[in-house]
Scaffold this motif. Structure first.
Motif, PDB file in Angstrom:
ATOM      1  N   GLY A 171       6.241  -0.355  -0.172  1.00 36.38           N
ATOM      2  CA  GLY A 171       7.289  -0.006  -1.110  1.00 36.38           C
ATOM      3  C   GLY A 171       8.167  -1.152  -1.533  1.00 36.38           C
ATOM      4  N   LYS A 228       0.811  -1.208   0.000  1.00 34.54           N
ATOM      5  CA  LYS A 228       0.000   0.000   0.000  1.00 34.54           C
ATOM      6  C   LYS A 228       0.854   1.272   0.000  1.00 34.54           C
ATOM      7  CE  LYS A 228      -4.064  -1.986   0.115  1.00 34.54           C
ATOM      8  NZ  LYS A 228      -5.021  -1.853  -1.019  1.00 34.54           N
ATOM      9  N   GLY A 229       2.138   1.137  -0.263  1.00 35.51           N
ATOM     10  CA  GLY A 229       3.014   2.303  -0.315  1.00 35.51           C
ATOM     11  C   GLY A 229       3.524   2.690   1.052  1.00 35.51           C
ATOM     12  N   SER A 230       2.640   3.232   1.888  1.00 32.52           N
ATOM     13  CA  SER A 230       3.053   3.642   3.236  1.00 32.52           C
ATOM     14  C   SER A 230       3.149   2.459   4.186  1.00 32.52           C
ATOM     15  CB  SER A 230       2.060   4.664   3.802  1.00 32.52           C
ATOM     16  OG  SER A 230       0.765   4.089   3.940  1.00 32.52           O
ATOM     17  N   GLY A 231       2.666   1.316   3.747  1.00 26.68           N
ATOM     18  CA  GLY A 231       2.712   0.135   4.588  1.00 26.68           C
ATOM     19  C   GLY A 231       2.287  -1.093   3.805  1.00 26.68           C
ATOM     20  N   ARG A 258       2.680  -0.554   9.293  1.00 26.39           N
ATOM     21  CA  ARG A 258       3.137   0.783   8.923  1.00 26.39           C
ATOM     22  C   ARG A 258       4.638   0.776   8.610  1.00 26.39           C
ATOM     23  NH1 ARG A 258       1.378   4.462  13.793  1.00 26.39           N
ATOM     24  NH2 ARG A 258       1.630   2.506  14.956  1.00 26.39           N
ATOM     25  N   GLY A 259       4.995   1.455   7.503  1.00 27.29           N
ATOM     26  CA  GLY A 259       6.395   1.572   7.121  1.00 27.29           C
ATOM     27  C   GLY A 259       6.952   0.377   6.379  1.00 27.29           C
TER      28      GLY A 259
END
Length: 276
Positions: free
Chosen positions: A141, A106-109, A137-138
């Motif tokens: 990517g 999801k990009g951010s996580g 979270r994190g």
């Protein structure tokens, strides 16, 4: 970094047993005052197990779910569904398996979807199926599929048929953790601060259990055995001591619902309860 090799692996089975005392302990953890849930010896009242006790069973005895080398303080429960294949008894033994079914970037996580299946140990009959999603979270990517985006849920246009209120106790999370979920995010101020919270937050499954209990009492006449499925997205944390408002719209086979804090934050969204 999230461990991609966990995808599709079936873990277990693990055997889980529970007693009437465990059912009582869980009921008190979700604020029950109803005698059928919170006592076992009231005159003319048969003890019932809340159906969401099934989710607490998934925290007992098996190894904790491991996602890889990730910061567990940044892991948030994002959604939960529960299907009861038959009413949950006040005591019993089940065999449980667990499987990660999807990992989305999801990009951010990272969003990790899991499924738990339980069968009654004595008969082999299906007991319940639980599907959950957690947001790491994190941990996004990594180049994986983003996955489907659910449309934004909107409650019915009409006013809710009922609005149910419950004020959580400042010790609600400490009571709920006695049913097996010992995540320090809900009890340790230092650990909670590491996750970005001013103080420990309430378990999402506690908010989920409180909501289900209120709906059973108000809409199903207190009949926990009537619950077939419960689904909800977890959209914001609750702090112990906050008041919850459950808005429900009745349907022929149950209700749709949304749970908010008294301050207006939506904490459970896209809720759906179906009954037998």
């Amino acid at each position: 970094m999230i461990d991609q090799s966990i995808l599709g692996v079936v873990e277990g089975p693990w055997r889980k047993s529970w007693t009437p005392d465990d059912a009582l302990r869980y009921a008190v953890g979700v604020g029950a005052h109803e005698l059928a849930f919170a006592t076992e010896n009231s005159t003319g009242v048969d003890q019932q197990a809340l159906p969401t006790l099934a989710l607490a069973l998934t925290h007992w005895t098996e190894p904790a779910q491991v996602f890889g080398d990730v910061d567990e303080s940044l892991v948030l429960h994002a959604g939960q569904s529960l299907e009861l294949h038959r009413p949950l008894p006040v005591a019993g033994t089940v065999e449980v398996t667990r499987q990660v079914t999807d990992i989305f970037d999801k990009g951010s996580g990272a969003l990790v979807l899991s499924r738990v299946d339980a069968v009654h140990a004595d008969t082999g009959q299906p007991a319940f199926t639980a599907r959950s999603s957690v947001f790491l979270r994190g941990e996004g990517g990594f180049g994986g599929e983003r996955g489907p985006s659910a449309p934004r849920w909107q409650p019915p246009d009409s006013p809710p048929d009922v609005v149910l209120r419950f004020t959580t106790s400042p010790t609600q999370a400490l009571l709920y953790r006695l049913s097996g979920d010992r995540n320090p995010l809900h009890s340790d101020p230092v650990y909670a601060a590491k996750g970005g919270f001013a103080r420990p937050i309430l378990h999402g499954l506690c908010t989920y259990g409180i909501t289900c209990r209120l709906l059973i009492t108000e809409l199903l006449g207190g009949g926990a055995h009537r619950v077939s499925t419960v689904d909800a997205r977890m959209s914001a944390p609750v702090l112990p001591g906050e008041e919850l408002l459950v808005s429900a719209w009745q349907l022929a086979d149950g209700a749709v619902f949304r749970t908010c804090t008294a301050a207006g934050a939506v904490v459970l969204d896209a809720g759906r309860l179906t009954s037998r």
